[in-house]
Design an enzyme around this catalytic site. Structure first.
Site, PDB file in Angstrom:
ATOM      1  N   GLY A  36      47.281  33.728  39.434  1.00 34.68           N
ATOM      2  CA  GLY A  36      46.230  34.449  38.738  1.00 34.68           C
ATOM      3  C   GLY A  36      46.442  35.947  38.780  1.00 34.68           C
ATOM      4  O   GLY A  36      47.356  36.472  39.442  1.00 34.68           O
ATOM      5  N   ASP A  37      45.607  36.665  38.039  1.00 39.82           N
ATOM      6  CA  ASP A  37      45.634  38.137  37.997  1.00 39.82           C
ATOM      7  C   ASP A  37      46.945  38.674  37.429  1.00 39.82           C
ATOM      8  O   ASP A  37      47.377  39.781  37.766  1.00 39.82           O
ATOM      9  CB  ASP A  37      45.401  38.727  39.403  1.00 39.82           C
ATOM     10  CG  ASP A  37      44.172  38.142  40.069  1.00 39.82           C
ATOM     11  OD1 ASP A  37      43.103  38.172  39.450  1.00 39.82           O
ATOM     12  OD2 ASP A  37      44.295  37.633  41.198  1.00 39.82           O
ATOM     13  N   HIS A  65      39.228  38.641  33.504  1.00 41.57           N
ATOM     14  CA  HIS A  65      40.283  39.172  32.651  1.00 41.57           C
ATOM     15  C   HIS A  65      39.896  40.580  32.196  1.00 41.57           C
ATOM     16  O   HIS A  65      38.801  40.777  31.661  1.00 41.57           O
ATOM     17  CB  HIS A  65      40.505  38.261  31.442  1.00 41.57           C
ATOM     18  CG  HIS A  65      41.015  36.900  31.813  1.00 41.57           C
ATOM     19  ND1 HIS A  65      41.131  35.872  30.912  1.00 41.57           N
ATOM     20  CD2 HIS A  65      41.422  36.400  33.009  1.00 41.57           C
ATOM     21  CE1 HIS A  65      41.609  34.805  31.526  1.00 41.57           C
ATOM     22  NE2 HIS A  65      41.781  35.099  32.798  1.00 41.57           N
TER      23      HIS A  65
END
Length: 448
Positions: A36-37, A65
């Site tokens: 993620g990220d 996001h």
């Protein structure tokens, strides 16, 4: 008889061809390739200018996001990042779990930053499940019960909401908009169930029911059968972009279980979360950060608990969009990326945050895992094995120069180009974009 067989055979082939061409791979997918990220929101925002529809297919407001447009930073948790594009329809699919207070709060915050004309461009599936405040309470209670063995969840109620869905006592958006007496009956039954399981939980049922009666009317204009909508759009040659939330290594089946989220955030979740057939999927874009980060607990083979990790965390401003927690940081892990590529079938890669490596004299890349002295030919499915592995690294020279203003791949420092090409060659997947800054203008298209 033989002529009849030929006719029937041609008829079959014609129908098959017609069915296949109905979709013609009009759906592109953006997926996080690590924990993620990675910068999916920025990539989706970039691609959304050329599509008709952008969809979220799974997860909830545990996702975060960030999109920077014209100097303004927008944070999206439930809304698809493509909602900034005023020519684009945004769809929240059936696989998403929706916390309505969070959704309307998110809309209000982004409206204050300049989000406009979204009312006629947002569609929400009537089959999506609801996340209630008591799901969030339960999430916190369950984490507290685990003590030192907690999973590090966002406490947004996502796991308990998916548990309700799997236990078949969850409540869908469509049920909120239907006969409110039936909604109330299901709501009270669900509350009673949680009160039995968690006697200390506090829920004001009457206030919540009134609140959801109000939410029903606010929500009604946006709700429809999004499955039918998407298939009709595809038959009309509309282009669709799917924005995956979370990431492959947080997938409940393929991630570092149990340190994962509660949904399938790999390619399978795109199909089940929107009601799409496999032949509708065309390009699958894996978003890869130029180094590796993760939020919360769980194994992290290339983590750097040293000055390198500190530099990446500080220079990369590595704080969770949703949790605000510091992200753990480490070197890029190609063994991990080869695994997530097997699952997702990336057709291209968007490499983000290359500029964060600008000051390093040397850069390590993890290329293989060793367990008990032997090179592994697979990604370990066991957490205990993953915690014991040794990472084999290749060291590449850094470029020690600023890349943030670069807009052509050929203008990047030679060693930066070599870093990108090394990743591309090791994975056997073309790197199509390279990110060197926050804004949408800072994404370099390698093939331009």
């Amino acid at each position: 008889m033989s002529d009849e067989k030929i006719v029937n055979g041609n008829h079959y082939e014609a129908l098959r061809e017609k069915r296949f061409n109905m979709y013609n791979a009009k759906v592109s997918v953006v997926l996080g390739a690590q924990w993620g990220d990675e910068g999916k929101g920025k990539v989706v925002d970039m691609l959304a200018s050329n599509v008709d529809i952008v969809c979220r297919c799974q997860g909830g407001n545990n996702a975060g996001h960030t999109v920077v447009a014209n100097g303004t930073e927008f944070d999206f948790h439930l809304l698809p990042s493509g909602i900034i594009n005023e020519k684009c329809i945004s769809v929240i699919g059936n696989g998403v779990v929706i916390h309505l207070p969070g959704l309307f709060d998110e809309i209000a915050k982004n409206e204050a930053k300049g989000l406009a004309k979204w009312e006629n461009r947002l569609l929400i599936s009537d089959r999506a499940h609801l996340v209630f405040d008591f799901h969030q309470q339960v999430d916190g209670l369950q984490e507290a019960e685990k003590g030192k063995k907690s999973l590090g969840t966002t406490k947004k109620g996502i796991g308990p909401a998916y548990s309700s869905k799997a236990s078949r006592n969850g409540i869908r958006v469509g049920e909120l908009l239907g006969d409110f007496n039936l909604f109330e009956e299901k709501f009270r039954s669900l509350v009673a169930n949680y009160k039995r399981l968690f006697p200390g939980i506090e829920i004001d049922e009457e206030a919540e029911l009134q609140r959801y009666k109000d939410y029903a009317e606010k929500l009604r204009p946006f709700v429809k059968d999004t499955i039918c909508f998407l298939h009709t759009a595809l038959r009309q040659d509309k282009t669709v972009l799917v924005e995956g939330a979370n990431a492959a290594m947080l997938d409940i089946d393929f991630g570092t279980y149990p340190y994962v989220t509660s949904s399938n955030c790999s390619i399978g979740g795109v199909l089940t979360g929107l009601g799409l057939p496999p032949q509708a999927i065309g390009e699958v874009i894996g978003v890869v950060k130029a180094y590796t980060t993760r939020v919360g607990d769980g194994p992290f083979p290339t983590e750097q608990l040293n000055e390198i990790g500190d530099l990446l965390q500080t220079k990369g401003a590595e704080f969770g969009v949703t949790t605000k927690r510091k992200r753990r940081c480490g070197w890029l892990d190609l063994a991990l990326l080869k695994y997530t590529s097997l699952v997702n079938g990336y057709t291209s890669i968007a490499l983000t945050k290359l500029d964060i490596l600008d000051t390093l004299k040397e850069i390590n890349i993890g290329v293989a895992y060793k367990l008990n002295g032997k090179i592994l030919d697979h990604f370990p499915g066991s957490i205990s094995d993953l915690e014991k592995i040794e990472v084999e690294y290749v060291t590449l020279p850094g470029w020690e120069s600023v890349t943030a203003k670069t807009r052509k791949f050929s203008d990047l420092p030679k060693n930066a180009q070599e870093y990108v090409r090394f990743i591309e060659n090791e994975l056997g997947i073309p790197v199509k974009w390279v990110g060197v800054g926050k804004g949408r203008e800072s994404i370099v298209n390698i093939h331009q």
